[in-house]
Design an enzyme around this catalytic site. Structure first.
Site, PDB file in Angstrom:
ATOM      1  N   CYS A  48     -40.736  30.714 -32.202  1.00 47.77           N
ATOM      2  CA  CYS A  48     -40.166  30.230 -33.464  1.00 47.77           C
ATOM      3  C   CYS A  48     -41.167  29.260 -34.077  1.00 47.77           C
ATOM      4  O   CYS A  48     -40.879  28.081 -34.291  1.00 47.77           O
ATOM      5  CB  CYS A  48     -38.817  29.562 -33.230  1.00 47.77           C
ATOM      6  N   CYS A  73     -37.059  33.161 -20.618  1.00 49.35           N
ATOM      7  CA  CYS A  73     -36.736  31.776 -21.004  1.00 49.35           C
ATOM      8  C   CYS A  73     -35.485  31.839 -21.867  1.00 49.35           C
ATOM      9  O   CYS A  73     -35.547  31.751 -23.094  1.00 49.35           O
ATOM     10  CB  CYS A  73     -37.891  31.135 -21.755  1.00 49.35           C
ATOM     11  N   ALA A  74     -34.329  31.993 -21.235  1.00 45.73           N
ATOM     12  CA  ALA A  74     -33.120  32.448 -21.927  1.00 45.73           C
ATOM     13  C   ALA A  74     -32.339  31.361 -22.646  1.00 45.73           C
ATOM     14  O   ALA A  74     -31.507  31.671 -23.497  1.00 45.73           O
ATOM     15  CB  ALA A  74     -32.195  33.163 -20.932  1.00 45.73           C
ATOM     16  N   GLY A  75     -32.541  30.082 -22.284  1.00 43.13           N
ATOM     17  CA  GLY A  75     -31.732  29.046 -22.905  1.00 43.13           C
ATOM     18  C   GLY A  75     -32.035  28.871 -24.392  1.00 43.13           C
ATOM     19  O   GLY A  75     -33.171  29.076 -24.820  1.00 43.13           O
ATOM     20  N   GLY A  94     -28.626  32.543 -27.062  1.00 47.30           N
ATOM     21  CA  GLY A  94     -28.331  33.415 -28.193  1.00 47.30           C
ATOM     22  C   GLY A  94     -28.967  34.787 -28.074  1.00 47.30           C
ATOM     23  O   GLY A  94     -28.295  35.820 -28.211  1.00 47.30           O
ATOM     24  N   ASP A 148     -39.388  34.581 -24.978  1.00 43.77           N
ATOM     25  CA  ASP A 148     -39.170  33.701 -26.131  1.00 43.77           C
ATOM     26  C   ASP A 148     -39.705  32.341 -25.706  1.00 43.77           C
ATOM     27  O   ASP A 148     -38.986  31.503 -25.187  1.00 43.77           O
ATOM     28  CB  ASP A 148     -37.674  33.651 -26.462  1.00 43.77           C
TER      29      ASP A 148
END
Length: 479
Positions: A410, A288-290, A293, A357
């Site tokens: 996060c 889930c790269a977006g 960063g 992530d």
């Protein structure tokens, strides 16, 4: 912005001399009007504060001192919105703040912030806020706005603290929804930090430092320290705190060799990259790269270590953000658009290292994204935990035997952290690796409660580590 239409003064003005007359045409101070426009977009249109603020400042042509004033007014009002609502409610004499039209409600919050958190004289704060109300809400609520602001100013900040804490508790005073405060209390208690709730809430209401990442192989941290007002972050070997100016002033940021990235996020990339692994180590996946960063940092590390990173993102517009972030890395990273829940079926046992992530409530980044606390709900949490379980199952299926998966959020909410990991260990052929041991060489110290069910996991905290409240766990797939 059409200044004539909105009756805008180009600079912050002073109130008229005592006995002077108000101008016939409603006028508002331009920086305050810009701040109100941003806050309205956040509240009524679900806009992201950082994006709306950047656009509004550019549209109005504000920079320097005025831009700093608008930024503080926007973010400060958002962070302490719950506190200011408690103050305003006590001046409404039987009405609730929810009954006010949004434009008036937002203006009153802005006035309260100027009165109790900014170095603005009381008379100027009230005068300018009333002028703003005339422009954004009309003449009808002017008398009410003036009366409420006078009552907000009548008590000192310490008097307000004693009153609100006694009658409503820390959730209102520290400006967090009650369900979030409860979740933080539970997570802190599990970590052996049950007495630190107030410190965490206060940290969430304090702007975090602007943190940069010198992407390995593209930029050197020590060279940046010599040239720009920066200093080393305490943990990440490629992190810097920017102490003056804007990131865009640095050419390496504009080129993509340096990025803006919280230190906790950097550490989660290293958690995966430095986890011990047996066998081949060339195929990496960021599921889930977006917005890109972590993908850029992982891609830089992969390139140095002879590996290739596949960066996947489900939304096309975010895929483009990932492409922009990893562009300086050339063919070391391949970016694709797809649903991460399909990868386990489409590419079974294909990757040596996987970063998940996971989409989450974002409760760990409230100091940087203060509007999230007012936008998220417990229903969002329920929906996201279902998605997280599905993504975890797909990631484990895509991991080769002996491969390593880093599950990262996060958020410190137990439903998104240890509960998800414990269930994954129960349902799938994976074992936990010692994540704190991987971060120990970076100087990261962790305290754990005696009853913590998963001491192999990592939980960072804003008030302890000066990072976002990032959670990380390492799972190795059994053969």
């Amino acid at each position: 912005m059409n200044n004539g239409r909105y009756g805008v003064r180009p600079q912050r003005g002073r109130p008229p001399a005592r006995g002077g007359r108000f101008e016939q045409r409603p006028q508002a101070d331009l920086p305050r009007l810009v701040a109100h426009k941003v806050l309205s977009a956040v509240e009524t249109d679900d806009a992201y504060a950082n994006l709306a603020l950047t656009h509004a400042l550019q549209e109005a042509g504000l920079g320097g001192r005025d831009a700093g004033f608008v930024t503080e007014l926007v973010y400060g009002t958002l962070r302490l919105q719950g506190r200011y609502d408690a103050m305003i409610a006590r001046g409404l004499e039987g009405r609730t703040i929810a009954t006010l039209q949004p434009a008036l409600r937002i203006a009153l919050r802005m006035g309260a912030h100027q009165l109790h958190a900014m170095r603005i004289p009381e008379r100027a704060a009230v005068y300018e806020t009333v002028n703003l109300v005339k422009v954004v809400a009309g003449h009808a609520p002017v008398a009410l706005a003036n009366a409420v602001l006078r009552k907000v100013d009548a008590r000192s900040l310490e008097e307000w603290r004693e009153l609100i804490m006694a009658e409503e508790g820390p959730a209102a005073w520290d400006s967090h929804p009650a369900w979030i405060v409860s979740a933080f209390r539970q997570a802190l208690t599990l970590e052996g930090r049950g007495g630190e709730l107030r410190e965490l809430l206060e940290a969430n209401n304090t702007p975090g430092p602007v943190t940069l990442v010198a992407r390995p192989g593209l930029a050197e941290r020590e060279e940046l320290i010599e040239e720009f007002p920066t200093e080393r972050t305490p943990y990440s070997p490629v992190g810097l705190w920017l102490r003056g100016g804007a990131p865009g002033d640095i050419r390496e940021v504009r080129s993509g060799h340096v990025g803006v990235q919280d230190e906790g996020s950097q550490l989660m990339a290293y958690l995966l990259a430095d986890a011990p692994i047996e066998g081949e180590d060339t195929r990496w996946l960021d599921m889930c790269a977006g917005p890109g960063g972590k993908a850029a940092l992982l891609g830089a590390l992969a390139r140095q270590r002879g590996a290739h990173l596949l960066a996947n993102e489900v939304q096309e517009h975010r895929t483009q953000l990932v492409r922009n972030a990893v562009k300086p890395l050339g063919d070391a990273v391949t970016v694709v658009t797809g649903d991460g829940r399909d990868i386990g079926t489409d590419s079974p046992e294909s990757f040596d290292r996987i970063l998940l992530d996971a989409p989450c409530t974002g409760l760990g980044s409230l100091r940087r994204r203060p509007e999230s606390r007012w936008r998220r709900s417990e229903q969002d949490l329920r929906d996201l935990t279902v998605l997280q379980r599905e993504l975890l199952g797909s990631a484990i299926a895509a991991l080769r035997p002996g491969g390593v998966l880093a599950y990262v959020t996060c958020s410190p909410h137990l439903g998104e952290t240890v509960t998800q990991v414990a269930e994954a260990v129960r349902r799938h052929p994976v074992d936990l690796l010692d994540a704190p041991a991987v971060l120990a060489p970076f100087g990261v110290e962790l305290e754990r409660g005696e009853v913590h069910p998963l001491p192999e996991t990592v939980q960072l905290w804003p008030h302890v580590h000066a990072t976002d409240a990032m959670f990380g766990a390492l799972l190795v797939k059994r053969g």
